[in-house]
Motif scaffolding. Structure first.
Motif, mmCIF file in Angstrom:
data_model
loop_
_atom_site.group_PDB
_atom_site.id
_atom_site.type_symbol
_atom_site.label_atom_id
_atom_site.label_comp_id
_atom_site.label_asym_id
_atom_site.label_seq_id
_atom_site.Cartn_x
_atom_site.Cartn_y
_atom_site.Cartn_z
ATOM 1 N N GLN A 61 -4.096 -7.821 8.391
ATOM 2 C CA GLN A 61 -4.232 -6.615 9.208
ATOM 3 C C GLN A 61 -4.580 -5.387 8.370
ATOM 4 O O GLN A 61 -4.972 -4.360 8.917
ATOM 5 N N GLY A 62 -4.454 -5.490 7.078
ATOM 6 C CA GLY A 62 -4.810 -4.389 6.187
ATOM 7 C C GLY A 62 -3.626 -3.529 5.800
ATOM 8 O O GLY A 62 -2.630 -3.430 6.528
ATOM 9 N N THR A 63 -3.732 -2.915 4.636
ATOM 10 C CA THR A 63 -2.717 -1.984 4.161
ATOM 11 C C THR A 63 -3.430 -0.773 3.552
ATOM 12 O O THR A 63 -4.408 -0.924 2.816
ATOM 13 N N GLN A 64 -2.937 0.409 3.865
ATOM 14 C CA GLN A 64 -3.591 1.643 3.449
ATOM 15 C C GLN A 64 -3.225 1.999 2.018
ATOM 16 O O GLN A 64 -2.043 2.009 1.653
ATOM 17 N N VAL A 65 -4.241 2.297 1.228
ATOM 18 C CA VAL A 65 -4.060 2.816 -0.126
ATOM 19 C C VAL A 65 -4.712 4.183 -0.180
ATOM 20 O O VAL A 65 -5.894 4.328 0.130
ATOM 21 N N THR A 66 -3.937 5.187 -0.554
ATOM 22 C CA THR A 66 -4.450 6.549 -0.664
ATOM 23 C C THR A 66 -4.174 7.062 -2.070
ATOM 24 O O THR A 66 -3.017 7.054 -2.505
ATOM 25 N N VAL A 67 -5.228 7.484 -2.743
ATOM 26 C CA VAL A 67 -5.108 7.993 -4.108
ATOM 27 C C VAL A 67 -5.452 9.480 -4.086
ATOM 28 O O VAL A 67 -6.574 9.853 -3.738
ATOM 29 N N SER A 68 -4.498 10.301 -4.451
ATOM 30 C CA SER A 68 -4.718 11.745 -4.452
ATOM 31 C C SER A 68 -5.207 12.205 -5.818
ATOM 32 O O SER A 68 -4.837 11.638 -6.855
ATOM 33 N N SER A 69 -6.010 13.254 -5.807
ATOM 34 C CA SER A 69 -6.568 13.765 -7.068
ATOM 35 C C SER A 69 -5.675 14.820 -7.680
ATOM 36 O O SER A 69 -4.720 15.281 -7.076
ATOM 37 N N THR B 169 -9.448 4.970 -2.506
ATOM 38 C CA THR B 169 -8.786 5.159 -1.222
ATOM 39 C C THR B 169 -9.492 4.371 -0.130
ATOM 40 O O THR B 169 -10.696 4.500 0.065
ATOM 41 N N ALA B 170 -8.731 3.539 0.566
ATOM 42 C CA ALA B 170 -9.291 2.677 1.605
ATOM 43 C C ALA B 170 -8.164 1.862 2.231
ATOM 44 O O ALA B 170 -7.037 1.846 1.723
ATOM 45 N N TRP C 110 -9.898 -10.070 -1.772
ATOM 46 C CA TRP C 110 -9.482 -8.735 -1.342
ATOM 47 C C TRP C 110 -10.752 -7.925 -1.045
ATOM 48 O O TRP C 110 -11.701 -7.929 -1.839
ATOM 49 N N PHE C 111 -10.731 -7.244 0.074
ATOM 50 C CA PHE C 111 -11.802 -6.339 0.480
ATOM 51 C C PHE C 111 -11.183 -4.987 0.795
ATOM 52 O O PHE C 111 -9.964 -4.867 0.970
ATOM 53 N N ARG C 112 -12.005 -3.976 0.874
ATOM 54 C CA ARG C 112 -11.509 -2.652 1.256
ATOM 55 C C ARG C 112 -12.540 -1.950 2.129
ATOM 56 O O ARG C 112 -13.745 -2.242 2.050
ATOM 57 N N GLY D 152 0.817 -1.197 0.000
ATOM 58 C CA GLY D 152 0.000 0.000 0.000
ATOM 59 C C GLY D 152 0.858 1.256 0.000
ATOM 60 O O GLY D 152 2.079 1.205 0.135
ATOM 61 N N GLY D 153 0.200 2.395 -0.171
ATOM 62 C CA GLY D 153 0.924 3.656 -0.169
ATOM 63 C C GLY D 153 0.103 4.778 -0.745
ATOM 64 O O GLY D 153 -1.110 4.649 -0.932
ATOM 65 N N LEU D 154 0.782 5.882 -1.024
ATOM 66 C CA LEU D 154 0.155 7.071 -1.590
ATOM 67 C C LEU D 154 0.509 7.155 -3.072
ATOM 68 O O LEU D 154 1.692 7.043 -3.445
ATOM 69 N N VAL D 155 -0.502 7.340 -3.902
ATOM 70 C CA VAL D 155 -0.281 7.405 -5.349
ATOM 71 C C VAL D 155 -1.224 8.442 -5.937
ATOM 72 O O VAL D 155 -2.314 8.678 -5.406
#
Length: 124
Positions: free
Chosen positions: A116-124, A91-92, A36-38, A9-12
């Motif tokens: 445990q989950g991994t954060q995915v953040t998508v910036s506009s 993003t989730a 996979w769930f979010r 996961g990460g910021l993209v």
């Protein structure tokens, strides 16, 4: 008992790509349907994708079809989620899960084990 550990996961930026990995412990990985769930803040956990034990069958929620690909490597006890053309609404926190019985792969309650989950953040 199966332990699942997600990574990747990460910021993209919007339009970018990420590949999530989920490594499973134990010798019975190939016995499980993997999903996979979010979950976004303030929202319920949502099905994203699932793959059969052999990898020969996959299922996706409509909102990710054509952009996400789920695949697995049973020799490496790992399932992946390749995410392309990412959108801010993707993003989730993303979770992988293992399901032994596989009656309804889109239902979170059917799954037996969770990472445990991994954060995915998508910036506009």
């Amino acid at each position: 008992q199966v332990q699942l550990v997600e990574s990747g996961g990460g910021l993209v930026q919007a339009g970018g790509s990420l590949r999530l990995s989920c490594a499973a412990s134990g010798r019975t990985f190939r016995s499980y349907t993997m999903g996979w769930f979010r979950q976004a803040p303030g929202k319920e956990r949502e099905f994203v994708a699932a793959i059969s034990r052999s990898g020969g069958s996959t299922d996706y929620v409509d909102s990710v079809k054509g952009r996400f690909t789920i695949f697995r490597d049973n020799a490496k006890n790992t399932v992946y989620l390749q995410m392309n053309s990412l959108k801010p609404e993707d993003t989730a926190v993303y979770y992988c899960a293992a399901d032994l019985v596989s009656y309804s792969v889109r239902t979170a309650g059917e799954y037996d084990y969770w990472g445990q989950g991994t954060q995915v953040t998508v910036s506009s």
